[in-house]
Write a protein that holds these residues in place. Structure first.
Motif, PDB file in Angstrom:
ATOM      1  N   GLU A   1      38.747  65.405   1.959  1.00 19.10           N
ATOM      2  CA  GLU A   1      38.706  66.666   1.701  1.00 19.10           C
ATOM      3  C   GLU A   1      38.097  67.384   3.117  1.00 19.10           C
ATOM      4  O   GLU A   1      38.410  68.338   3.427  1.00 19.10           O
ATOM      5  CB  GLU A   1      37.394  66.952   0.730  1.00 19.10           C
ATOM      6  N   LEU A   2      37.268  66.847   3.994  1.00 14.17           N
ATOM      7  CA  LEU A   2      36.813  67.411   5.156  1.00 14.17           C
ATOM      8  C   LEU A   2      38.020  67.384   6.022  1.00 14.17           C
ATOM      9  O   LEU A   2      38.132  68.323   6.994  1.00 14.17           O
ATOM     10  CB  LEU A   2      35.934  66.332   5.631  1.00 14.17           C
ATOM     11  N   LEU A   3      38.867  66.428   6.433  1.00 12.43           N
ATOM     12  CA  LEU A   3      40.015  66.332   7.254  1.00 12.43           C
ATOM     13  C   LEU A   3      40.980  67.646   6.678  1.00 12.43           C
ATOM     14  O   LEU A   3      41.342  68.221   7.713  1.00 12.43           O
ATOM     15  CB  LEU A   3      40.829  65.128   7.106  1.00 12.43           C
ATOM     16  N   ASP A   4      41.086  67.861   5.340  1.00 10.96           N
ATOM     17  CA  ASP A   4      41.998  68.743   5.139  1.00 10.96           C
ATOM     18  C   ASP A   4      41.296  70.206   5.510  1.00 10.96           C
ATOM     19  O   ASP A   4      42.162  71.122   5.669  1.00 10.96           O
ATOM     20  CB  ASP A   4      42.023  68.859   3.335  1.00 10.96           C
ATOM     21  N   ALA A   5      40.008  70.332   5.399  1.00 10.52           N
ATOM     22  CA  ALA A   5      39.438  71.492   5.618  1.00 10.52           C
ATOM     23  C   ALA A   5      39.469  71.700   7.326  1.00 10.52           C
ATOM     24  O   ALA A   5      39.771  72.763   7.656  1.00 10.52           O
ATOM     25  CB  ALA A   5      37.810  71.561   5.151  1.00 10.52           C
ATOM     26  N   TYR A   6      39.274  70.693   8.118  1.00 11.56           N
ATOM     27  CA  TYR A   6      39.516  71.093   9.353  1.00 11.56           C
ATOM     28  C   TYR A   6      40.850  71.550   9.797  1.00 11.56           C
ATOM     29  O   TYR A   6      41.299  72.321  10.600  1.00 11.56           O
ATOM     30  CB  TYR A   6      39.222  69.793  10.030  1.00 11.56           C
ATOM     31  N   ASN A   7      42.020  70.842   9.051  1.00 16.41           N
ATOM     32  CA  ASN A   7      43.631  70.999   9.223  1.00 16.41           C
ATOM     33  C   ASN A   7      43.544  72.601   8.745  1.00 16.41           C
ATOM     34  O   ASN A   7      44.328  73.330   9.633  1.00 16.41           O
ATOM     35  CB  ASN A   7      44.305  70.073   8.544  1.00 16.41           C
TER      36      ASN A   7
ATOM     37  N   TRP B   1      46.059  77.375  15.491  1.00 20.88           N
ATOM     38  CA  TRP B   1      46.124  76.140  16.427  1.00 20.88           C
ATOM     39  C   TRP B   1      46.994  75.053  15.927  1.00 20.88           C
ATOM     40  O   TRP B   1      47.185  74.969  14.835  1.00 20.88           O
ATOM     41  CB  TRP B   1      44.536  75.533  16.754  1.00 20.88           C
ATOM     42  N   LYS B   2      47.401  74.386  17.155  1.00 13.20           N
ATOM     43  CA  LYS B   2      48.282  73.412  16.548  1.00 13.20           C
ATOM     44  C   LYS B   2      47.447  72.160  16.081  1.00 13.20           C
ATOM     45  O   LYS B   2      46.561  71.706  17.174  1.00 13.20           O
ATOM     46  CB  LYS B   2      48.951  72.998  17.883  1.00 13.20           C
ATOM     47  N   THR B   3      47.831  71.238  15.133  1.00 15.97           N
ATOM     48  CA  THR B   3      47.125  69.994  14.895  1.00 15.97           C
ATOM     49  C   THR B   3      48.183  68.963  14.724  1.00 15.97           C
ATOM     50  O   THR B   3      49.463  68.989  14.529  1.00 15.97           O
ATOM     51  CB  THR B   3      46.486  69.953  13.367  1.00 15.97           C
ATOM     52  N   GLU B   4      47.717  67.748  15.289  1.00 15.77           N
ATOM     53  CA  GLU B   4      48.328  66.747  15.341  1.00 15.77           C
ATOM     54  C   GLU B   4      47.502  65.483  15.110  1.00 15.77           C
ATOM     55  O   GLU B   4      46.485  65.164  15.641  1.00 15.77           O
ATOM     56  CB  GLU B   4      49.042  66.344  16.792  1.00 15.77           C
ATOM     57  N   THR B   5      48.056  64.639  13.986  1.00 21.38           N
ATOM     58  CA  THR B   5      47.384  63.623  13.582  1.00 21.38           C
ATOM     59  C   THR B   5      47.776  62.281  14.398  1.00 21.38           C
ATOM     60  O   THR B   5      48.963  61.955  14.372  1.00 21.38           O
ATOM     61  CB  THR B   5      47.791  63.265  12.048  1.00 21.38           C
ATOM     62  N   LEU B   6      46.655  61.703  15.104  1.00 18.94           N
ATOM     63  CA  LEU B   6      46.946  60.799  16.031  1.00 18.94           C
ATOM     64  C   LEU B   6      46.713  59.504  15.138  1.00 18.94           C
ATOM     65  O   LEU B   6      47.658  58.368  15.707  1.00 18.94           O
ATOM     66  CB  LEU B   6      45.877  60.752  17.122  1.00 18.94           C
TER      67      LEU B   6
ATOM     68  N   VAL C   1      42.436  63.250  15.013  1.00 23.06           N
ATOM     69  CA  VAL C   1      43.142  64.282  14.971  1.00 23.06           C
ATOM     70  C   VAL C   1      42.957  65.063  16.124  1.00 23.06           C
ATOM     71  O   VAL C   1      41.916  65.374  16.708  1.00 23.06           O
ATOM     72  CB  VAL C   1      42.967  65.415  13.783  1.00 23.06           C
ATOM     73  N   SER C   2      44.269  65.448  16.903  1.00 25.81           N
ATOM     74  CA  SER C   2      44.087  66.376  17.917  1.00 25.81           C
ATOM     75  C   SER C   2      44.406  67.812  17.722  1.00 25.81           C
ATOM     76  O   SER C   2      45.396  68.271  16.956  1.00 25.81           O
ATOM     77  CB  SER C   2      45.242  66.033  19.125  1.00 25.81           C
ATOM     78  N   ILE C   3      43.480  68.676  17.952  1.00 27.01           N
ATOM     79  CA  ILE C   3      43.766  70.142  17.874  1.00 27.01           C
ATOM     80  C   ILE C   3      43.658  70.927  19.076  1.00 27.01           C
ATOM     81  O   ILE C   3      42.696  70.793  19.948  1.00 27.01           O
ATOM     82  CB  ILE C   3      42.559  70.905  16.832  1.00 27.01           C
ATOM     83  N   SER C   4      44.740  71.759  19.390  1.00 26.16           N
ATOM     84  CA  SER C   4      44.651  72.579  20.679  1.00 26.16           C
ATOM     85  C   SER C   4      45.182  73.907  20.284  1.00 26.16           C
ATOM     86  O   SER C   4      46.043  74.201  19.176  1.00 26.16           O
ATOM     87  CB  SER C   4      45.855  71.909  21.364  1.00 26.16           C
TER      88      SER C   4
END
Length: 97
Positions: free
Chosen positions: A9-15, A23-28, A43-46
């Protein structure tokens, strides 16, 4: 298991927060549990701050702690570290923070 569900749930909220700011999100790296929780994620967020000003102010909050003009680092910098999951019984009338 509850911690892994919370992490999901936390990961979904951040995304969702990152995508809402454009912002662009990429799951590493993503390691899921059998019930759909998350054991581990990277996760990379740019992106840039909302004010399109290319100085260091894009990546820090203002004097009032407002992060409306910050980039991803300024917005998420206080989210590092350990997040604790605590069970609260349904019949507990106390306020938990």
């Amino acid at each position: 298991d509850e911690a892994a569900l919370f992490a999901s749930e936390l990961l979904d909220a951040y995304n969702k927060s990152a995508k809402g700011k454009g912002w662009k999100t990429e799951t590493l790296n993503l390691s899921k549990t059998a019930i759909g929780g998350v054991k581990e994620a990277s996760v990379s967020i740019s992106g840039k701050g909302n004010n399109n000003n290319y100085n260091n102010d894009d990546f820090s909050d203002d004097d009032d702690g407002n992060t409306s003009n910050t980039g991803p680092y300024g917005f998420f910098k206080y989210e590092s570290g350990v997040h604790r999951v605590q069970r609260v019984p349904v019949n507990d009338a106390r306020i938990h923070t």
